[in-house]
Design a protein around this motif. Structure first.
Motif, short mmCIF file in Angstrom:
data_model
loop_
_atom_site.label_atom_id
_atom_site.label_comp_id
_atom_site.label_asym_id
_atom_site.label_seq_id
_atom_site.Cartn_x
_atom_site.Cartn_y
_atom_site.Cartn_z
N UNK A 163 -19.42 41.59 -44.98
CA UNK A 163 -19.89 42.95 -44.70
C UNK A 163 -19.30 43.47 -43.39
N UNK A 164 -19.22 42.60 -42.40
CA UNK A 164 -18.69 43.03 -41.10
C UNK A 164 -17.24 43.49 -41.22
N UNK A 165 -16.40 42.71 -41.89
CA UNK A 165 -15.00 43.13 -42.04
C UNK A 165 -14.86 44.27 -43.04
N UNK A 166 -15.72 44.29 -44.06
CA UNK A 166 -15.70 45.41 -45.00
C UNK A 166 -16.05 46.71 -44.29
N UNK A 167 -16.99 46.66 -43.37
CA UNK A 167 -17.34 47.84 -42.58
C UNK A 167 -16.13 48.35 -41.79
N UNK A 168 -15.40 47.44 -41.20
CA UNK A 168 -14.21 47.84 -40.44
C UNK A 168 -13.15 48.43 -41.35
N UNK A 169 -13.01 47.84 -42.54
CA UNK A 169 -12.07 48.39 -43.51
C UNK A 169 -12.48 49.79 -43.94
N UNK A 170 -13.78 49.98 -44.18
CA UNK A 170 -14.29 51.31 -44.52
C UNK A 170 -13.96 52.32 -43.42
N UNK A 171 -14.16 51.90 -42.18
CA UNK A 171 -13.91 52.80 -41.05
C UNK A 171 -12.46 53.26 -41.02
N UNK A 172 -11.54 52.35 -41.29
CA UNK A 172 -10.12 52.68 -41.30
C UNK A 172 -9.78 53.63 -42.44
N UNK A 173 -10.34 53.37 -43.61
CA UNK A 173 -10.01 54.16 -44.79
C UNK A 173 -10.73 55.50 -44.83
N UNK A 174 -11.97 55.53 -44.39
CA UNK A 174 -12.79 56.72 -44.57
C UNK A 174 -12.83 57.63 -43.35
N UNK A 175 -12.51 57.08 -42.17
CA UNK A 175 -12.50 57.91 -40.96
C UNK A 175 -11.65 59.16 -41.10
N UNK A 176 -10.42 59.06 -41.63
CA UNK A 176 -9.60 60.26 -41.80
C UNK A 176 -10.21 61.27 -42.77
N UNK A 177 -11.17 60.83 -43.59
CA UNK A 177 -11.82 61.72 -44.55
C UNK A 177 -13.15 62.25 -44.02
N UNK A 178 -13.45 61.90 -42.77
CA UNK A 178 -14.66 62.43 -42.15
C UNK A 178 -15.91 61.59 -42.32
N UNK A 179 -15.77 60.42 -42.93
CA UNK A 179 -16.92 59.53 -43.12
C UNK A 179 -16.81 58.37 -42.13
#
Length: 259
Positions: A163-179
């Protein structure tokens, strides 16, 4: 803290009991409409009935159809989905054993809820969140054992590290989309489960409780409200530049060794 979540809709998994119900109440107290998503529909409905704007949905987070149905019901009822709190999870009580003796079926049960379920809920919730084009927040409930492993619970440790690394992956992928995606990593929190294991006189690890507390700089377990407060902060407008962060709420557990 107090913040303005008016007009926002939060979807909280595992919200019928424990940490999840505390999170739901805290978000509601700050103006959010809240979806109480849980396999325990009776308690979900009880929690929802006590909140001004809430909806209870029966959701087994291993069931894609049930997840999609609950997300669709959320959007139909409230018109949007802004905040996702992935809180639902399980651990093992009967099988606190070394990995060479750990039952395969218990491994799969824990991973299927704690890691696979989180992925499935996130993927479903992102569809309406991204469709509005107004951004959103994801807060995943991890654990300090995903940062500093403990014995006798190998699948839980593996899932929470994932979950911890998945969260970081989400941040990289979704940050540019505003999430924005962040996680809270609780330490020893006074849930019913930890009460049974450590703090009850007949708890499996009752004899070790004092030694465990001696390791914590604050010398006590955390409360449900202390985790809810961290989730509120990461959901609030004031934390808008925080992305990919793992917030430990552990009384100093992971700061180092108390000698």
């Amino acid at each position: 803290m107090q913040c303005d979540l008016g007009g926002k809709v939060a979807f909280v998994t595992g919200a019928a009991n424990g940490i999840g119900s505390a999170i739901a109440r805290r978000l509601s107290d700050n103006g959010a409409a809240v979806v109480i998503a849980d396999i325990d529909i009776a308690n979900a409905e009880r929690i929802a009935a006590g909140l001004p704007r809430a909806l209870a949905c029966r959701v087994d987070i291993r069931d894609e159809a049930a997840i999609d149905s609950a997300v669709a019901k959320t959007v139909e009822h409230f018109g949007r989905l802004d905040i996702l709190v992935n809180n639902a999870g399980v651990n093992t009580f009967a099988h606190r054993v070394d990995i060479d003796a750990f039952p395969t079926e218990e491994w799969h049960r824990i991973i299927s809820v704690d890691l696979d379920g989180l992925f499935l809920v996130t993927r479903s919730a992102l569809k309406p969140m991204l469709a509005r084009g107004e951004g959103g927040r994801i807060v995943n409930i991890a654990s300090v054992v995903g940062l500093a492993a403990m014995r006798l619970q190998s699948p839980f440790v593996a899932a929470k590290a994932g979950i911890i690394h998945l969260t970081r992956s989400m941040a990289l992928e979704l940050g540019p989309k505003g999430v924005r995606a962040n996680a809270v990593a609780p330490g020893s929190i006074m849930t019913e489960g930890t009460r049974q294991l450590f703090y009850g006189e007949n708890g499996t690890f009752h004899a070790r409780t004092q030694a465990f507390m001696d390791h914590l700089p604050l010398g006590r377990p955390g409360t449900l409200d202390e985790i809810a407060e961290a989730v509120l902060f990461l959901s609030a407008p004031e934390s808008c530049y925080i992305n990919g962060h793992i917030m430990t709420v552990d009384g100093g557990w992971t700061a180092g060794y108390m000698m």
